[in-house]
Write an enzyme that holds these catalytic residues in place. Structure first.
Site, PDB file in Angstrom:
ATOM      1  CG  ASP A 211       1.083  -3.777   5.093  1.00  0.00           C
ATOM      2  OD1 ASP A 211       1.927  -2.947   5.477  1.00  0.00           O
ATOM      3  OD2 ASP A 211      -0.149  -3.619   5.230  1.00  0.00           O
TER       4      ASP A 211
ATOM      5  CG  HIS B  23       0.874   2.861  12.356  1.00  0.00           C
ATOM      6  ND1 HIS B  23      -0.458   2.531  12.463  1.00  0.00           N
ATOM      7  CD2 HIS B  23       1.282   2.381  11.161  1.00  0.00           C
ATOM      8  CE1 HIS B  23      -0.822   1.857  11.377  1.00  0.00           C
ATOM      9  NE2 HIS B  23       0.219   1.754  10.575  1.00  0.00           N
TER      10      HIS B  23
ATOM     11  CD  GLU C  43      -3.217  -1.370   5.519  1.00  0.00           C
ATOM     12  OE1 GLU C  43      -3.426  -2.375   6.217  1.00  0.00           O
ATOM     13  OE2 GLU C  43      -2.649  -0.358   5.968  1.00  0.00           O
ATOM     14  CD  GLU C  44      -1.342   2.291   7.658  1.00  0.00           C
ATOM     15  OE1 GLU C  44      -2.023   1.905   8.624  1.00  0.00           O
ATOM     16  OE2 GLU C  44      -0.193   1.888   7.424  1.00  0.00           O
TER      17      GLU C  44
ATOM     18  CG  ASP D  94       2.765   0.289   7.686  1.00  0.00           C
ATOM     19  OD1 ASP D  94       2.333  -0.212   6.643  1.00  0.00           O
ATOM     20  OD2 ASP D  94       2.077   0.467   8.708  1.00  0.00           O
TER      21      ASP D  94
ATOM     22  CG  ASP E  51      -2.566   4.318   2.930  1.00  0.00           C
ATOM     23  OD1 ASP E  51      -2.169   3.219   2.502  1.00  0.00           O
ATOM     24  OD2 ASP E  51      -3.414   4.427   3.835  1.00  0.00           O
TER      25      ASP E  51
ATOM     26  CG  HIS F 112      -0.470   0.034   2.534  1.00  0.00           C
ATOM     27  ND1 HIS F 112      -0.211   1.213   3.187  1.00  0.00           N
ATOM     28  CD2 HIS F 112      -0.142  -0.946   3.401  1.00  0.00           C
ATOM     29  CE1 HIS F 112       0.236   0.951   4.405  1.00  0.00           C
ATOM     30  NE2 HIS F 112       0.297  -0.358   4.565  1.00  0.00           N
TER      31      HIS F 112
HETATM   32 ZN   LIG Z   1       0.835  -1.289   6.399  1.00  0.00          ZN
END
Ligand SMILES: [Zn+2]
Length: 410
Positions: free
Chosen positions: A197, A379, A174-175, A140, A79, A77
């Site tokens: 991921d 994150h 995705e997030e 990520d 984003d 992904h």
């Molecule tokens: Zn991810």
């Protein structure tokens, strides 16, 4: 050929944060800008690529053998999380890491401490890519994109490696849980896929939670407190009573591994009305169904006690444990394991305490386990990735391609 690290360092410069408050698809235009850059790169290395209006970038490497080898896909992904800024990422490379604390930002006194993140010790002597302490790194999942892109270029330049058709997809949002909302599984046309991921080197995931969301609206009755006797119904108090009906040993703070939970994550309201929002999670389908039934029985209990219509329930399943699907396609796991071992990586199989895009894709007809990118501390500002773990991920992708070329299905 560019290295996977060079690619990664270029990609993290793009701010691709998604936005859960946006109504558009993709949620932010800047993801499309990044997709356009990736599309150009795919074309330059010889991948046929297509970018659709929703920001899904798909590419294909044509097969170079005629046998009926299954088409396989690799997905990552674009984003980054809405929780922490991904703008103006200043990645730093720590060469030959010595095992000590890493000062990310001396002005802000922001330090990545080896005492807090013991897995750092696994990477002594390796090169680490870290942040400057003010943003996410974006491994990520830009590490996943860099790894897939690098493996694809390698395969194109090494036609002696025989393979079936290979599909690539880079997806938006995705997030914020919308990553596969507009994913066209039929157009993608793969029989199996892998998301890149996951986090630490070796991780291989095919079990995730079954997930539901629940919202309850509690209707109270307000009246001047001086005249409230026998009349007032205080929604706030009923709300806390409801929380206490749920098992206190089944909340996120006190569970791990395969233990499921009820989690209240928001409450708003006053005497007149209270809204509570919950998520319900369990890896086991039967226990998941029981949890939802129990939740419903709590609603019934309150309605019996305070009168019909006091509590209104909106309960909705969000995703299911992909294990159900992967078990019937277990070759995906056997091949991933074998491919890791061939690359000198020990597979770490663990249940995900969450969901992945692959979980939903699996139920849409595309079995999609998740493999590692190599990163840690996603994150947050302490996110980092060892360069060699990214190189291993590239190797694993190539090994997976080789292993699938030995299979004939069609
Ligand atoms: Zn991810």
């Amino acid at each position: 050929m560019k290295t996977v690290v060079e690619r990664f360092l270029e990609y993290v410069k793009f701010d691709t944060q998604s936005d859960e408050n946006s109504q558009t698809f993709p949620s932010t235009e800047k993801q499309i800008d990044f997709a356009k850059v990736l599309k150009k790169e795919m074309e330059q290395i010889g991948i046929k690529a297509e970018l659709d209006e929703y920001g899904y970038l798909m590419g294909a490497l044509e097969k170079n053998i005629d046998e009926g080898t299954p088409t396989i896909g690799f997905i990552a992904h674009m984003d980054t999380t809405p929780e922490v800024s991904g703008k103006n990422v200043q990645a730093q490379i720590i060469k030959n890491y010595d095992g000590n604390d890493i000062v990310l930002n001396s002005e802000g006194n922001i330090v990545l401490k080896s005492s807090e993140y013991p897995h750092l010790k696994n990477y002594i002597g390796k090169d680490l890519i870290v942040t400057n302490g003010t943003t996410v790194l974006g491994a990520d999942d830009k590490a996943g994109i860099a790894e897939i892109m690098t493996a694809a270029e390698y395969l194109i330049n090494h036609q002696e490696i025989k393979h079936g058709r290979i599909k690539i997809a880079f997806t938006p949002d995705e997030e914020i849980g919308r990553g596969v909302d507009k994913f066209d599984v039929v157009k993608f046309g793969a029989k199996y896929a892998y998301t890149l991921d996951g986090d630490e080197l070796g991780s291989l995931e095919f079990e995730n939670f079954n997930a539901a969301s629940a919202q309850i609206i509690i209707k109270g009755k307000n009246i001047h407190p001086g005249q409230a006797k026998g009349v007032m119904k205080n929604a706030v108090k009923i709300g806390s009573e409801f929380i206490n009906l749920l098992p206190q040993n089944q909340t996120p703070e006190v569970t791990e591994g395969y233990e499921g939970f009820f989690h209240i994550y928001q409450e708003i309201g006053s005497v007149e009305e209270v809204i509570q929002k919950y998520i319900i999670r369990d890896h086991d389908r039967a226990r998941f169904e029981n949890k939802k039934e129990f939740f419903k029985s709590c609603v019934e209990f309150i309605n019996k006690k305070y009168g019909a219509g006091t509590v209104e329930l909106l309960l909705k399943d969000t995703y299911y444990n992909m294990k159900e699907i992967i078990e019937k396609n277990f070759e995906t796991i056997e091949i991933a394991k074998k491919s890791m071992i061939q690359a000198g990586v020990s597979p770490i199989i663990k249940p995900i305490r969450g969901g992945t895009d692959g979980a939903r894709l699996s139920f849409m007809g595309l079995p999609t386990p998740n493999i590692f990118t190599g990163g840690h501390n996603f994150h947050g500002i302490y996110e980092y990735i060892p360069a060699f773990a990214m190189e291993k991920a590239v190797e694993v992708i190539i090994n997976i391609v080789k292993e699938f070329s030995k299979i004939k299905v069609e």
